[in-house]
Design a protein around this motif. Sequence first.
Motif, PDB file in Angstrom:
ATOM      1  N   VAL A 108       0.657   3.860  -5.367  1.00 44.34           N
ATOM      2  CA  VAL A 108       1.511   3.730  -6.484  1.00 44.34           C
ATOM      3  C   VAL A 108       1.554   4.901  -7.518  1.00 44.34           C
ATOM      4  O   VAL A 108       0.263   5.315  -8.408  1.00 44.34           O
ATOM      5  N   GLU A 162       3.251   4.484   4.058  1.00 48.67           N
ATOM      6  CA  GLU A 162       2.926   3.079   4.085  1.00 48.67           C
ATOM      7  C   GLU A 162       1.418   2.346   3.819  1.00 48.67           C
ATOM      8  O   GLU A 162       1.549   1.283   3.179  1.00 48.67           O
ATOM      9  N   LEU A 165       1.519   0.631   0.863  1.00 47.06           N
ATOM     10  CA  LEU A 165       2.242  -1.114   1.014  1.00 47.06           C
ATOM     11  C   LEU A 165       0.740  -1.871   1.420  1.00 47.06           C
ATOM     12  O   LEU A 165       0.517  -2.892   0.585  1.00 47.06           O
ATOM     13  N   LEU A 179       4.693  -3.968  -6.024  1.00 44.67           N
ATOM     14  CA  LEU A 179       5.774  -4.083  -5.399  1.00 44.67           C
ATOM     15  C   LEU A 179       7.150  -4.822  -5.748  1.00 44.67           C
ATOM     16  O   LEU A 179       7.867  -3.567  -6.020  1.00 44.67           O
ATOM     17  N   VAL A 195       9.717   4.550   2.454  1.00 45.25           N
ATOM     18  CA  VAL A 195       8.779   4.700   2.906  1.00 45.25           C
ATOM     19  C   VAL A 195       8.197   5.199   4.555  1.00 45.25           C
ATOM     20  O   VAL A 195       9.056   5.962   5.270  1.00 45.25           O
ATOM     21  N   SER A 259      13.919   0.750   3.794  1.00 43.90           N
ATOM     22  CA  SER A 259      12.617   1.467   2.656  1.00 43.90           C
ATOM     23  C   SER A 259      12.533   0.027   2.186  1.00 43.90           C
ATOM     24  O   SER A 259      11.211  -0.844   1.780  1.00 43.90           O
ATOM     25  N   VAL A 263       9.080  -3.472   1.210  1.00 48.05           N
ATOM     26  CA  VAL A 263       8.312  -3.696   0.388  1.00 48.05           C
ATOM     27  C   VAL A 263       9.143  -4.737  -0.430  1.00 48.05           C
ATOM     28  O   VAL A 263       7.464  -5.025  -0.532  1.00 48.05           O
TER      29      VAL A 263
END
Length: 277
Positions: A108, A162, A165, A179, A195, A259, A263
């Motif tokens: 992130v 991705e 995540l 998230l 994403v 996206s 998430v």
Amino acid sequence: MANGSRQAAWEFFGQELKRRREDAGLTQVELGIRVFVSGGYIGQFEQAIRKPQLDVAQRIDDVLQSDGIFERMWRSLIDDHRYAEYFAAAAELEATATEICEFAPALVPGLLQTAAYAREITLSMNRFAEDQYIEEKVSGRLERAQILQGATRPVYWVIMHENVLRIPVGGPAVMAQQLEHIVALAQRRVVVIQVLPYAAGAYALMNGMLVLMQFEDAPPTAYTEAVYSGNLLDDPAVVHRSRAAYDQLRAAALSPEVSLTLVESAAEDYRRCASTT
């Protein structure tokens, strides 16, 4: 050093540069040629619009025979222990950007991190560090995020692979909170999230971490980062190519709406997992 006093110090840097340049009988263009930047850049240094990189400050000292004063001022102003040495100059620029576009291949982005997520990342890279050091780094990361508050915040667009995540940093509870934080920021239109899915294939290999910054009164800049190193890139041709690469990633990524749904779904999965452990 507070932002106001730091800016005042950069203004002094610029004033001193202008005084010594004029004392040497050089125009901005002439000094720029000797230190391998444009005359316009010298003008931006003098107006404290743009901060020079260390090697430029060192070359200015050599040309103006200023006994290292510009290198020492640079090190004093950039030496912010909240950030890694290689990132401090980029953090200075980030705070003045009008637009930031970022590609995050694995983690992130710092501007979006929660305290718990930032702490896990910092601990994972500093297993033997003292608590004070860890908390100083976490605090610095959270303070950076203040640029996303208020009416003057930059336009902020993030493409996350991705991987971001799916890599369970800190476990399910930390990931769920992280998230959910991203979702909340996107819903408040603080950030646009896309994403890049695994299905995008080779597009994910185009770049490592990449940040593109636009400014009101200065040329655009790109920042890339590798293991314990970072590079600020301001050559127009390189920045242009970086922008083109980012645009290709954006085209290959899922739409912002899809996206955000992805998430949210990942956050729910982590939250359910956390509740059963």
